[in-house]
Design an enzyme around this catalytic site. Structure first.
Site, short mmCIF file in Angstrom:
data_model
loop_
_atom_site.label_atom_id
_atom_site.label_comp_id
_atom_site.label_asym_id
_atom_site.label_seq_id
_atom_site.Cartn_x
_atom_site.Cartn_y
_atom_site.Cartn_z
N ASP A 275 -2.26 9.29 -7.83
CA ASP A 275 -2.16 8.76 -6.52
C ASP A 275 -1.31 9.58 -5.61
O ASP A 275 -0.71 10.71 -6.19
CB ASP A 275 -1.15 7.53 -6.53
CG ASP A 275 -1.03 6.55 -7.45
OD1 ASP A 275 -2.29 6.13 -7.73
OD2 ASP A 275 -0.21 6.17 -8.02
N LYS A 297 -4.17 6.66 -1.95
CA LYS A 297 -4.35 5.74 -0.85
C LYS A 297 -3.80 6.45 0.36
O LYS A 297 -2.34 6.27 0.37
CB LYS A 297 -3.95 4.43 -1.05
CG LYS A 297 -4.57 3.85 -2.28
CD LYS A 297 -4.60 2.26 -2.30
CE LYS A 297 -5.16 1.86 -3.61
NZ LYS A 297 -4.37 2.30 -4.68
N MET A 409 8.02 -1.10 -0.92
CA MET A 409 6.75 -1.04 -0.16
C MET A 409 7.46 -2.06 1.24
O MET A 409 6.47 -2.79 1.46
CB MET A 409 5.45 -1.84 -0.73
CG MET A 409 5.01 -0.80 -1.62
SD MET A 409 3.40 -1.28 -2.45
CE MET A 409 4.08 -2.64 -3.53
N1 SAH Z 1 4.90 2.08 -9.74
C1 SAH Z 1 5.72 2.58 -8.65
C2 SAH Z 1 6.09 1.71 -7.44
C3 SAH Z 1 4.51 1.54 -6.78
S1 SAH Z 1 4.92 0.60 -5.19
C4 SAH Z 1 7.23 2.54 -9.28
O1 SAH Z 1 7.35 1.86 -10.44
O2 SAH Z 1 8.07 3.21 -8.92
C5 SAH Z 1 5.29 1.86 -4.18
C6 SAH Z 1 6.83 1.88 -3.62
O3 SAH Z 1 7.60 2.33 -4.59
C7 SAH Z 1 7.12 2.63 -2.46
O4 SAH Z 1 6.60 1.93 -1.14
C8 SAH Z 1 8.34 2.83 -2.44
O5 SAH Z 1 9.14 1.43 -2.00
C9 SAH Z 1 8.81 2.78 -3.69
N2 SAH Z 1 8.92 4.26 -4.08
C10 SAH Z 1 8.07 4.92 -5.13
N3 SAH Z 1 8.41 6.24 -5.06
C11 SAH Z 1 9.63 6.30 -4.62
C12 SAH Z 1 10.77 7.44 -4.01
N4 SAH Z 1 10.60 8.56 -4.59
N5 SAH Z 1 11.71 7.11 -3.63
C13 SAH Z 1 12.11 5.77 -2.95
N6 SAH Z 1 11.12 4.60 -3.10
C14 SAH Z 1 9.78 4.91 -3.87
#
Ligand code: SAH
Length: 499
Positions: A275, A297, A409
């Site tokens: 992704d 995406k 998100m």
């Molecule tokens: N599977 C991922 C989450 C996917 S949803 C996990 O477990 O981390 C995507 C959301 O995760 C983003 O919109 C944000 O809110 C958060 N996110 C992912 N990477 C991030 C990062 N490096 N710093 C802050 N928020 C993050």
């Protein structure tokens, strides 16, 4: 000749061959022992033999194969090189070392000088031997300590499974060649992967299973059916193995937050489907030659979820070793669950490798403990994405849960979320921390209160942390702030990025 040219690593068969060791101290004795252990006929020459090396002790020599060492108690002479295949010097006398180097070059005999790379035409490598496998590490003689250190790290990867895989492949190769067939172009990697992966049971069972694997492999090879697909190391679609998918969590971005299992999966894969949220540092760990497919995406180029599921199924059915690499943890709002269902429905084998989720890593890296005695006895992770929250989130009920709310998100909807939480009874002054790009070099932490969340300029990806703990900053004693007082007076505090 030169330390700049890396040289050709070789394994020398010294069994029964003459090797000269110039020197009589403990280092020379250690070299002689190493040479004896590989069957060389060793002559040592030195004006004086250091008794501390106990080289004559029957107990030392008795353990070693091959004939005993000859000792010449006198100064080195050029004629000592006559008939030798190799010479090793281990002496403090620079002049002797230089003279041996010159004589050896003239006589076309390779020379190794302990601790004197500039005089070496041959360097020894740090060795690890297990079964039929030898791992040898060279730094071109520049740092024996570094070579030994790296050797130990590599040695740790040669476990019982790897040793079994090598044994089985060697037996299979012998049998295929004995039948007069070529062992080229066969799907060796599939056999090796499977033999190495046989564990869980007792060693004897794994060995039996490995022998069965080899048997089947040999039978297919002899019937012309065990070839790898053209142009790829992976098995052919109808070859000896179906593909497999690993749903792997890539963590929040910093490669240091990958699990050991994730790193192993990236090495195992022949194709990685990733992704947009996967960090560049993580992608950089994927070996060259592995196919990368970006299904991130992005605005204007949406990749439908069903298309990703179908792609994974297709790749696996083609016998590929597929890693589906997802930011954070694959099952935390990553739609990894849907991909797993698609694979299961298609009968494709898959595993999940959990990852460090941004939901926990982002607050921690901002110095916010998501639970803290006296402040938060629970942590709730919620999606702020309206379209993806099915069933819809009851924010007013969430406001009454107590503890810490972590919203992923949630950037776009942050004002609406904050309003709903206040309607549900959360105090407008409830501390909020917003962590953008957690764990990346440009991580940014913003602090505010619930009533002002809508006014903050926030860039995705960001994680919102709502609750009393959001006022804490435990990052360092110097930068720590004490609870709510830290945000007193200022609506928004911009904290320095963490490295
Ligand atoms: N599977 C991922 C989450 C996917 S949803 C996990 O477990 O981390 C995507 C959301 O995760 C983003 O919109 C944000 O809110 C958060 N996110 C992912 N990477 C991030 C990062 N490096 N710093 C802050 N928020 C993050």
């Amino acid at each position: 000749m030169s330390a700049v040219v890396p040289g050709l690593p070789l394994v020398l068969d010294l069994d029964g061959r003459d090797v000269l060791v110039v020197g009589g101290g403990p280092v020379a004795a250690a070299k002689a022992r190493q040479l004896l252990a590989v069957g060389a006929r060793v002559t040592m020459v030195a004006p004086h033999f250091d008794e501390a090396s106990h080289f004559d002790a029957a107990s030392d020599l008795a353990e070693l194969p091959g004939p005993a060492v000859q000792r010449r108690r006198r100064a080195y002479r050029p004629s000592d090189l006559n008939g030798c295949w190799l010479v090793i010097t281990a002496t403090d006398d620079e002049d002797v070392t230089a003279a041996v180097a010159a004589d050896a070059a003239a006589a076309r005999v390779f020379h190794n000088a302990a601790d004197r790379p500039e005089h070496c035409s041959a360097t020894l490598m740090a060795l690890h031997r297990r079964g039929d496998v030898t791992v040898a590490v060279s730094t071109g003689g520049r740092s024996p300590a570094a070579a030994g250190w790296l050797r130990d790290r590599l040695a740790a990867t040669i476990d019982a499974g790897a040793e079994r895989a090598v044994r089985v492949a060697a037996v299979a190769r012998d049998r295929i060649r004995a039948a007069g067939r070529s062992s080229e172009g066969l799907a060796w990697r599939n056999l090796l992967d499977e033999a190495a992966g046989l564990d869980g049971g007792r060693v004897a069972e794994a060995d039996d299973a490995a022998a069965d694997l080899a048997d089947r492999f040999v039978r297919r090879a002899l019937s012309g059916d065990a070839h790898s697909s053209p142009g790829g190391a992976h098995g052919s679609p109808d070859g000896d193995r179906a593909g497999r998918v690993q749903l792997v969590g890539a963590g929040p971005g910093d490669p240091g937050l990958l699990t050991v299992a994730a790193v192993a999966a990236l090495r195992w894969a022949d194709v990685v489907v990733h992704d947009a949220l996967v960090g560049d540092g993580v992608l950089a760990l994927i070996p060259k030659g592995t196919e990368l497919i970006d299904v991130g995406k992005r605005p204007g180029r949406p990749v439908p979820q069903e298309a990703i599921g179908a792609l994974l199924v297709l790749l696996a059915r083609n016998g590929r070793r597929v890693v589906r690499l997802k930011g954070g943890d694959p099952y935390v709002f990553g739609r990894g669950g849907e991909e797993a269902l698609a694979l299961a429905a298609a009968g494709v084998a898959y595993d999940v490798v959990p990852g460090v989720s941004a939901a926990l890593a982002a607050p921690a890296l901002a110095g916010v403990p998501v639970t803290q005695r006296g402040l938060a006895a629970a942590v709730t992770v919620i999606t702020g994405h309206r379209a993806l929250s099915q069933p819809p989130v009851d924010w007013e009920a969430a406001a009454r849960l107590g503890g810490t709310l972590v919203v992923l998100m949630g950037v776009a909807e942050r004002a609406a979320i904050a309003a709903a939480l206040q309607r549900g009874g959360l105090h407008p002054d409830t501390p909020v921390a917003v962590i953008e790009r957690a764990s990346r070099a440009d991580q940014r932490v913003l602090r505010t209160r619930l009533r002002s969340v809508g006014d903050l300029l926030v860039e995705a990806p960001a994680t919102l942390v709502i609750g009393e703990v959001a006022a804490l900053d435990l990052r360092s004693a110097g930068g720590a702030s004490s609870g709510a007082s830290a945000i007193e007076g200022a609506t928004t505090e911009l904290c320095a990025a963490v490295g």
